[in-house]
Structures are given as C-alpha cells and as structure tokens.
Scaffold this motif. Sequence first.
Motif, PDB file in Angstrom:
ATOM      1  N   TRP A 391      48.511  40.150  43.663  1.00 11.11           N
ATOM      2  CA  TRP A 391      48.799  38.599  44.354  1.00 11.11           C
ATOM      3  C   TRP A 391      47.547  37.727  44.276  1.00 11.11           C
ATOM      4  O   TRP A 391      46.581  38.436  44.832  1.00 11.11           O
ATOM      5  CB  TRP A 391      49.223  38.978  45.781  1.00 11.11           C
ATOM      6  N   VAL A 392      47.661  36.891  43.762  1.00  8.79           N
ATOM      7  CA  VAL A 392      46.352  35.839  43.725  1.00  8.79           C
ATOM      8  C   VAL A 392      46.708  34.790  43.939  1.00  8.79           C
ATOM      9  O   VAL A 392      47.465  33.893  43.584  1.00  8.79           O
ATOM     10  CB  VAL A 392      45.834  35.827  42.254  1.00  8.79           C
ATOM     11  N   ASP A 393      46.379  34.060  45.148  1.00  8.80           N
ATOM     12  CA  ASP A 393      46.420  32.616  45.688  1.00  8.80           C
ATOM     13  C   ASP A 393      47.936  32.413  45.857  1.00  8.80           C
ATOM     14  O   ASP A 393      48.533  31.595  45.485  1.00  8.80           O
ATOM     15  CB  ASP A 393      46.001  31.865  44.875  1.00  8.80           C
ATOM     16  N   GLY A 394      48.742  33.412  46.210  1.00 11.23           N
ATOM     17  CA  GLY A 394      50.084  33.244  46.618  1.00 11.23           C
ATOM     18  C   GLY A 394      51.115  33.504  45.354  1.00 11.23           C
ATOM     19  O   GLY A 394      52.251  33.275  45.706  1.00 11.23           O
ATOM     20  N   LYS A 395      50.493  33.978  44.346  1.00 12.48           N
ATOM     21  CA  LYS A 395      51.382  34.248  43.129  1.00 12.48           C
ATOM     22  C   LYS A 395      51.105  35.502  42.719  1.00 12.48           C
ATOM     23  O   LYS A 395      50.105  36.175  42.700  1.00 12.48           O
ATOM     24  CB  LYS A 395      51.110  33.304  42.008  1.00 12.48           C
ATOM     25  N   LEU A 396      52.134  36.281  42.046  1.00 16.18           N
ATOM     26  CA  LEU A 396      52.023  37.684  41.691  1.00 16.18           C
ATOM     27  C   LEU A 396      52.033  37.612  40.104  1.00 16.18           C
ATOM     28  O   LEU A 396      53.018  37.329  39.238  1.00 16.18           O
ATOM     29  CB  LEU A 396      53.657  38.253  42.023  1.00 16.18           C
ATOM     30  N   TYR A 397      50.725  38.045  39.536  1.00 20.74           N
ATOM     31  CA  TYR A 397      50.289  37.895  38.038  1.00 20.74           C
ATOM     32  C   TYR A 397      50.266  39.263  37.758  1.00 20.74           C
ATOM     33  O   TYR A 397      49.793  40.348  38.124  1.00 20.74           O
ATOM     34  CB  TYR A 397      48.982  37.579  37.901  1.00 20.74           C
ATOM     35  N   ALA A 398      50.884  39.596  36.301  1.00 19.71           N
ATOM     36  CA  ALA A 398      50.688  40.934  35.621  1.00 19.71           C
ATOM     37  C   ALA A 398      49.273  40.838  35.241  1.00 19.71           C
ATOM     38  O   ALA A 398      48.415  39.932  34.635  1.00 19.71           O
ATOM     39  CB  ALA A 398      51.482  40.843  34.278  1.00 19.71           C
ATOM     40  N   VAL A 399      48.543  42.050  35.369  1.00 15.69           N
ATOM     41  CA  VAL A 399      47.034  42.052  35.363  1.00 15.69           C
ATOM     42  C   VAL A 399      46.567  43.452  34.705  1.00 15.69           C
ATOM     43  O   VAL A 399      45.677  43.414  34.145  1.00 15.69           O
ATOM     44  CB  VAL A 399      46.389  42.081  36.939  1.00 15.69           C
ATOM     45  N   TRP A 400      47.541  44.399  34.300  1.00 22.57           N
ATOM     46  CA  TRP A 400      47.277  45.607  33.709  1.00 22.57           C
ATOM     47  C   TRP A 400      48.766  46.266  33.542  1.00 22.57           C
ATOM     48  O   TRP A 400      49.584  46.379  34.024  1.00 22.57           O
ATOM     49  CB  TRP A 400      46.481  46.441  34.409  1.00 22.57           C
ATOM     50  N   PRO A 401      48.774  46.899  32.124  1.00 23.35           N
ATOM     51  CA  PRO A 401      47.877  47.051  30.886  1.00 23.35           C
ATOM     52  C   PRO A 401      47.694  45.736  30.374  1.00 23.35           C
ATOM     53  O   PRO A 401      48.293  44.745  30.433  1.00 23.35           O
ATOM     54  CB  PRO A 401      48.187  48.104  29.980  1.00 23.35           C
ATOM     55  N   GLU A 402      46.638  45.735  29.189  1.00 24.92           N
ATOM     56  CA  GLU A 402      46.274  44.351  28.645  1.00 24.92           C
ATOM     57  C   GLU A 402      47.577  43.967  28.119  1.00 24.92           C
ATOM     58  O   GLU A 402      47.400  42.615  27.884  1.00 24.92           O
ATOM     59  CB  GLU A 402      45.074  44.625  27.427  1.00 24.92           C
ATOM     60  N   ASN A 403      48.395  44.410  27.200  1.00 18.81           N
ATOM     61  CA  ASN A 403      49.424  43.753  26.344  1.00 18.81           C
ATOM     62  C   ASN A 403      50.414  42.989  27.468  1.00 18.81           C
ATOM     63  O   ASN A 403      51.116  42.285  26.760  1.00 18.81           O
ATOM     64  CB  ASN A 403      50.369  44.819  25.748  1.00 18.81           C
ATOM     65  N   VAL A 404      50.380  43.050  28.675  1.00 19.16           N
ATOM     66  CA  VAL A 404      51.065  42.111  29.513  1.00 19.16           C
ATOM     67  C   VAL A 404      50.336  41.384  30.289  1.00 19.16           C
ATOM     68  O   VAL A 404      50.962  40.259  31.096  1.00 19.16           O
ATOM     69  CB  VAL A 404      52.336  43.197  30.562  1.00 19.16           C
ATOM     70  N   ALA A 405      48.983  41.423  30.634  1.00 25.60           N
ATOM     71  CA  ALA A 405      48.415  40.811  31.684  1.00 25.60           C
ATOM     72  C   ALA A 405      48.206  39.353  31.075  1.00 25.60           C
ATOM     73  O   ALA A 405      47.910  39.039  30.323  1.00 25.60           O
ATOM     74  CB  ALA A 405      46.970  41.554  31.570  1.00 25.60           C
ATOM     75  N   VAL A 406      48.023  38.377  32.249  1.00 22.18           N
ATOM     76  CA  VAL A 406      47.663  37.025  32.068  1.00 22.18           C
ATOM     77  C   VAL A 406      46.454  36.855  33.108  1.00 22.18           C
ATOM     78  O   VAL A 406      46.060  35.632  33.085  1.00 22.18           O
ATOM     79  CB  VAL A 406      48.977  36.281  32.444  1.00 22.18           C
ATOM     80  N   LYS A 407      46.255  37.753  33.624  1.00 21.42           N
ATOM     81  CA  LYS A 407      44.910  37.508  34.345  1.00 21.42           C
ATOM     82  C   LYS A 407      43.962  39.136  34.504  1.00 21.42           C
ATOM     83  O   LYS A 407      44.660  40.105  34.407  1.00 21.42           O
ATOM     84  CB  LYS A 407      45.084  37.166  35.667  1.00 21.42           C
ATOM     85  N   GLU A 408      42.725  38.948  34.738  1.00 20.42           N
ATOM     86  CA  GLU A 408      41.927  40.271  35.072  1.00 20.42           C
ATOM     87  C   GLU A 408      42.081  40.473  36.362  1.00 20.42           C
ATOM     88  O   GLU A 408      42.287  39.758  37.429  1.00 20.42           O
ATOM     89  CB  GLU A 408      40.643  40.048  34.917  1.00 20.42           C
ATOM     90  N   PRO A 409      42.364  41.902  36.620  1.00 19.78           N
ATOM     91  CA  PRO A 409      42.511  42.617  38.060  1.00 19.78           C
ATOM     92  C   PRO A 409      41.164  42.107  38.895  1.00 19.78           C
ATOM     93  O   PRO A 409      39.951  42.224  38.201  1.00 19.78           O
ATOM     94  CB  PRO A 409      42.580  44.083  37.733  1.00 19.78           C
ATOM     95  N   GLN A 410      41.375  41.805  40.028  1.00 19.52           N
ATOM     96  CA  GLN A 410      40.103  41.336  40.745  1.00 19.52           C
ATOM     97  C   GLN A 410      39.962  42.586  42.172  1.00 19.52           C
ATOM     98  O   GLN A 410      40.892  42.666  42.849  1.00 19.52           O
ATOM     99  CB  GLN A 410      40.550  40.007  41.512  1.00 19.52           C
ATOM    100  N   ILE A 411      38.851  43.214  41.759  1.00 18.90           N
ATOM    101  CA  ILE A 411      38.610  44.192  42.993  1.00 18.90           C
ATOM    102  C   ILE A 411      36.986  43.736  43.477  1.00 18.90           C
ATOM    103  O   ILE A 411      36.134  43.746  42.932  1.00 18.90           O
ATOM    104  CB  ILE A 411      38.529  45.593  42.225  1.00 18.90           C
ATOM    105  N   LYS A 412      37.391  43.843  44.753  1.00 14.20           N
ATOM    106  CA  LYS A 412      36.008  43.743  45.619  1.00 14.20           C
ATOM    107  C   LYS A 412      35.451  45.190  45.933  1.00 14.20           C
ATOM    108  O   LYS A 412      36.105  45.964  46.679  1.00 14.20           O
ATOM    109  CB  LYS A 412      36.298  42.941  46.749  1.00 14.20           C
ATOM    110  N   LYS A 413      34.412  45.315  45.579  1.00 11.23           N
ATOM    111  CA  LYS A 413      33.756  46.562  45.933  1.00 11.23           C
ATOM    112  C   LYS A 413      33.450  46.920  47.625  1.00 11.23           C
ATOM    113  O   LYS A 413      33.297  45.728  48.501  1.00 11.23           O
ATOM    114  CB  LYS A 413      32.294  46.920  45.486  1.00 11.23           C
TER     115      LYS A 413
END
Length: 413
Positions: A391-413
């Motif tokens: 979920w990014v800015d209220g929308k659900l994006y495919a992020v992994w694996p690469e063949n389906v992804a439209v965004k990079e996964p966002q992880i905060k340490k």
Amino acid sequence: MKKLISLVIVALIALLSACGGANQTSGADKGKSSETLKIGAIFPLSGNLALLGEESYRGVELAIDQANKNGGVAGGKKVELIKGDAPDPEAAQSEANRLITQQGVKTIVGSYSSGIANAASEVTERNGVLFWEYGAVADSITDRGYKYVLRTNPPASYLSKMHIDFIKNYVAGKLGKNLGDIKVAIAHEDSSYGTTIADEAEKLAKKEGIQIVTTQPYSATSNDLSSIVLNIKKAKPDVLIVVSYLNDAILLHRQSKELGLQVPVVIGSGGGHDMSDFIKGVGDIGNGIFDVAFPQYLINQDFTPGMKEFIEMYKEKYGELPRSGHSLVHFMGTKVLLDLIDKVGEIDPEKLREAANKYKVEPGKTVTGWGVKFDPKTGQNLLSQPYVHQWVDGKLYAVWPENVAVKEPQIKK
C-alpha cells in the motif's frame, strides 16, 4: 358461405395447434443440456464473509457473461449460472445437495472460503460432481485425495512460502541483518485460513533459521485485539505477518497505532489486506503495509494479458472498480473451466477431469499471470503463485517479484 367459414375455422385451429406444438418443442429443447449448460456456484453471499464472497462471485459472473456474449461454448451452447448462498459450512453442504439433486448440475464452482470449500466438496465427491475452487486456500482442499476437485488458485502453503522467500531474499538485506537475526511475529485469525498459513510459515521459517518470536491466534469476530497487540509489542519483532479478514485487519492495525506498536515490516496475507475497504478503514496507517496475496490491479500488464479489459468489463457491469483481486482470480478460474468445456463439448465430470490433466498454459499468458498445470493426483494448479504488494499513497501496487512489479518495495529501517 357456411362452408367457407367452416374452412377458415379449421385452418385457424390447425394453425394454433401448430404454434402450440412449436412452443412445447422449444420449451423442451431449452431444458436440454445440448442447448443450455448449467454451472452451479456456491459462495457466502450473506453473513460475515459476504463482502469478499460477493466480490468473488462477480468474477465468475463476468466470465460467463463474456462467454455467452461471444457465442457460448462447445458449439454455441449458452451457460446458465445457478447460485447458492452458503454463509457457513453447513449451508454449503445443503446448497451443494440442492444444486445437484434439484438443479441437476454436474459441476460446481466456488467458493472463496476454505470451510465452505471443504464442506461443499465432500458432497460433490460423493455424487461424482466436479468441484472447482478458485479462491479458498486451505491445503486440505486438494490434499484429501479427492477425484473430483480441481483448484486454480495457490494454496496457503504457497502464500507462506512467498512470505518467507520475501523475508529471505529481500527484507533481510534491506534491514541490514543476517537471516538468523531476523525476528518474526505472526498474528492470525483462528479459522482454517489463518491457521494453515501461520503453521506453514512457522515450518518454513524454522527451515531457514528465521526466529519466530511469538504467534498470536485470535477470533476474527473479536472486538478487542489489544492483548494480541501488546504481546507482539513485547516480542519486539522486525517483521509482523498478519493473516486476517477485513474487520479484524482494520481493528488490529488501528489498535496497533493506539498502543504504539511499531514494526519495520508488516506483511498481510490476502483476505482483508487486499481490499479497497481496508485502506478506507485504516487511512494513513495502511501506507507501507505489504500484502502477500492473489494478483491485484496495479501490476505489470505485460505479464497479465487481459487485465485492462477485465477492469473495463467490471466497471461497466457493476458501476465501480474491482474491490479486490478475488474477482479477478475467480474470473480466471472460470475462464479455464469454460475453455475445457469448449474442448470437451459438454459438462461431463470424467471427461473434464481427464482434459484438465492434459491442460497446460505457460505463466504470463493469463489475466492473473499464472500458468495452469493440474497435479493429476491432487487437482492443484502447480503454476499458480501469490505476489507481494504494498500500500503506497492509498493504492495497492505489485512490488515483488520483478516480473509483476510496478514499484520497488519501500522499507524503512
């Protein structure tokens, strides 16, 4: 003159008799399977599971509408969808019996819910009727050795594997930790859906040397999950895996915010986490949450051909965008069934099962991106796969694996 009138009356009687006879023949023909093919559908259309049950049913309905609009199947035969409402396993058995004995169906599709699928398929197996599952994930559905069960969607063990693969191959590196130092907590509703995913995730984590620091089961109907949240907070995990339906997912995340639970990586497991109603219910709290689930709509469309057309059909029929990927996977599963009926020429459980065992579609060639290859022993589609979304800015994006992804996964340490 009288003779002429008599002749006219005789002619009229003959004409009316002919019309009546034609109508009777037409009515009889309509009831024949050669003209109309009946498919039963069992879903929870009322009760606690109705929201996703209805969303799942819509996918089946759209696939059949599309087939009928395009001339039918098996040489122009129309398909009639006969639905049954099953809010619980007992109703599922009752509806399966009704569809078989009163409606004469030879194949039934469903059902979104594992409990409903297990119950309905017991009835279909006894009666030699083919049961197609498109959305329920319990491994037991296809692990019982039943002859007349086929499932196109991935089971719970596939979801659990994706959880662990994502942690192993992506999350650990982004957190800058060795795999053995990653601490994982699991919170899950306690039906077969949540329990199966949680149990399998624990087994796979142990194999990889990942620490499961706490596992917290709960009832999906609970109105207070604060004790669950506090137990997780005490365990201080790096990753939290959550298996929930909609209402409990919203409650869990709201109470996590209220009680100050902060976990670097939170990963849902389909169910409530992939619904538009989830992000409406949690607001900004939901941004950043991952979701291992069936394919959703913001995805690489080169790998999911037909996605755009499906969304357009859905919006035209229901006046809104799809509410989750459940409608999509039920659409895809029904398309497979209709394709097999087209090849076989009729709804015959033996012939359809035999044809299914020879059926093959490569990954990246269906609207879900899944391939199709049924295990002859279990009826499970071996080429189905969940994906990781976020979920990014209220929308659900495919992020992994690469063949389906439209965004990079966002992880905060």
